[in-house]
Design an enzyme around this catalytic site. Structure first.
Site, mmCIF file in Angstrom:
data_model
loop_
_atom_site.group_PDB
_atom_site.id
_atom_site.type_symbol
_atom_site.label_atom_id
_atom_site.label_comp_id
_atom_site.label_asym_id
_atom_site.label_seq_id
_atom_site.Cartn_x
_atom_site.Cartn_y
_atom_site.Cartn_z
ATOM 1 N N LYS A 182 3.740 8.827 9.078
ATOM 2 C CA LYS A 182 3.343 8.250 10.371
ATOM 3 C C LYS A 182 4.223 8.731 11.531
ATOM 4 O O LYS A 182 4.043 9.844 11.999
ATOM 5 C CB LYS A 182 3.268 6.731 10.257
ATOM 6 C CG LYS A 182 2.225 6.326 9.190
ATOM 7 C CD LYS A 182 1.724 4.906 9.264
ATOM 8 C CE LYS A 182 0.474 4.744 8.414
ATOM 9 N NZ LYS A 182 0.679 4.141 7.098
ATOM 10 N N ASP B 184 9.202 2.686 0.170
ATOM 11 C CA ASP B 184 8.147 3.409 0.880
ATOM 12 C C ASP B 184 8.193 2.964 2.337
ATOM 13 O O ASP B 184 7.712 1.895 2.686
ATOM 14 C CB ASP B 184 6.787 3.124 0.240
ATOM 15 C CG ASP B 184 5.663 3.874 0.948
ATOM 16 O OD1 ASP B 184 5.949 4.615 1.914
ATOM 17 O OD2 ASP B 184 4.500 3.710 0.529
ATOM 18 N N TYR C 286 0.845 -1.193 0.000
ATOM 19 C CA TYR C 286 0.000 0.000 0.000
ATOM 20 C C TYR C 286 0.879 1.241 0.000
ATOM 21 O O TYR C 286 1.848 1.318 0.752
ATOM 22 C CB TYR C 286 -0.904 0.007 1.241
ATOM 23 C CG TYR C 286 -1.789 1.232 1.352
ATOM 24 C CD1 TYR C 286 -2.822 1.447 0.441
ATOM 25 C CD2 TYR C 286 -1.585 2.171 2.357
ATOM 26 C CE1 TYR C 286 -3.631 2.577 0.543
ATOM 27 C CE2 TYR C 286 -2.398 3.296 2.464
ATOM 28 C CZ TYR C 286 -3.409 3.497 1.558
ATOM 29 O OH TYR C 286 -4.214 4.613 1.659
#
Ligand SMILES: *Cc1c(COP(=O)(O)O)cnc(C)c1O
Length: 436
Positions: free
Chosen positions: A274, A246, A151
């Site tokens: 995050k 990522d 994702y």
């Protein structure tokens, strides 16, 4: 497996959700929050402190969602709190440089051997979107390669799944993404060297970058064989394709410098998110100087943001990453995580349950596929019946997980062994109920 009804008081949350549904699509501002895959409706959170959260009905939970990863110090950490307040007293936003941007950059770049320069943005999605543009701008090539089950946020070109048969061209996985965009994204399975090589053979001349979660943790925890990632690195180098890690979820999580450092593999471009913002909205992308020289205003790849490098968010990131950079921080996280995971896995295995917690760093994932090592998205049982039952059994026992069986759980610095003992006991009892 029997279905279970929750004994929690949820009337206030339920009422709030009914109202929210009149305001927001599905009643939420991000889809997984809607509890679609675990029955019932979402629990509305009132506050968090340490490893605990409280909902609007007064229920208290040990929280393993931790805002989906950002809160590696737990909720309401005193240093993050005071960092935010101190910054806020000077004003919320200026749209002009502040010293706080320098400080967060210094904290990161002085420790990170993989990137020379960084650009702050406001979310993981924005970081990925910007870095993909940079990869294309730097290489002058159009196509990007992604892996099924990774994702990368809701970037158009990443909302793409493998096409039918052996075709590597993606098809869009969301309405609103033109097939023409999807066709510029090639999709191969994780941990599949043959498929990867075949794709490189055919398309490497057109490929700007290969983007991967080096520790795929958004669709189960699909730990890759290190040889696979090394082969990917080599293929990229040989073919003039940028390797894009990522690390929005793994960065500052499995170690200060993320999976690149843990695995000993040097990517060309990295994205963070995050944890980097201490619970406030921050994302970032970075690369070596030669690549970053292409970003505007130095270079021709345009990227900008009204709230980029926002001082309050920078202050939260500085406070959090300063704690993460303390010696022994990650060893301690790992030790407590294993302490928790081992208790549960020992119990599950002694009872013969087809269940295992898969773990890396302070991440764990509930696998209902027993001890089979799952490395590809297609190997996950999509039914998720076991997770749905376990999730609700755990809510009743005061433990909150992210409401989806594809998502991982996180252990924060605030989860002490005493808290983990309580949670492990709840987890063992919940497993007994699920597998009864
Ligand atoms: C969470 C995540 C994103 C998206 O970040 P947002 O801040 O939700 O936009 C992108 N990539 C990875 C690996 C993530 O875990």
């Amino acid at each position: 497996m029997e279905s279970t009804t929750t004994s929690l008081k949820r009337s206030t949350s339920n009422k709030l959700f009914e109202t929210a549904k009149t305001y927001f699509p599905g009643g939420v501002n991000s889809p997984v929050r809607a509890f679609k895959s675990v029955d019932g409706s979402p629990i509305f959170i009132k506050k968090g402190d340490g490893c605990h959260i409280w909902d609007e009905d007064g229920n208290k939970f040990i929280d393993f969602c931790c805002s989906w990863g950002p809160l590696i110090l737990g909720h309401n950490h005193p240093k993050v709190y005071s960092g935010i307040v101190a910054a806020l007293q000077n004003g919320a936003s200026f749209g002009a440089p502040t010293v706080l941007e320098n400080e967060l950059a210094e904290l990161i770049l002085s420790r990170n051997p993989f990137i020379d320069k960084i650009r702050f943005v406001s979310s993981g999605t924005e970081a990925v979107m910007s870095a993909l543009r940079l990869a294309r701008g730097f290489t002058g090539k159009k196509k990007v390669l992604k892996f099924e089950g990774c994702y990368h946020g809701h970037v158009d070109s990443m909302l793409v799944k493998a096409g039918s048969g052996l075709a590597t061209f993606g098809t869009s996985s969301s309405a609103g993404v033109p097939e023409e965009y999807a066709n510029e994204t090639l999709v191969v399975p994780l941990n599949d060297l043959d498929a990867l090589k075949a794709c490189f053979e055919k398309y490497s001349d057109e490929l700007a970058c290969a983007i991967i979660e080096p520790i795929p943790a958004n669709n189960g925890l699909l730990l890759q064989e290190s040889t696979f990632l090394q082969e990917l690195r080599d293929l990229c180098t040989e073919n003039g394709v940028l390797l894009f890690f990522d690390e929005v979820i793994s960065g500052f999580r499995v170690g200060f410098n993320g999976a690149a450092e843990m695995l000993g593999i040097t990517p060309d471009i990295i994205t963070y998110g995050k944890i980097i913002g201490g619970g406030l909205p921050v994302g970032a992308y970075g690369a070596r100087a030669e690549i970053m020289a292409h970003v505007s205003p130095d270079g021709p790849v345009y990227q900008a943001g009204t709230l980029s490098g926002n001082p309050v968010a920078m202050a939260a990131g500085i406070a959090q990453l300063t704690e993460c950079a303390q010696p022994g921080f990650y060893e301690d996280q790992r030790e407590r995580t294993l302490y928790f995971v081992d208790q549960i896995n020992t119990h599950a295995s002694s009872k013969g349950y087809n269940f295992e917690l898969v773990t890396v760093g302070s991440i764990f994932w509930l696998s209902f596929d027993g001890k089979k090592r799952i490395r590809k998205a297609s190997q996950i049982d999509p039914k998720m019946d076991g997770f749905r039952l376990l999730f609700n059994e755990l809510l009743n026992r005061g433990v909150y997980l992210g409401p989806s069986g594809y998502e991982v759980g996180f252990i924060s610095q605030a989860h002490t062994k005493e808290h983990l003992d309580v949670a492990a006991k709840a987890m063992c009892e919940a497993l007994d109920a699920v597998f009864a």
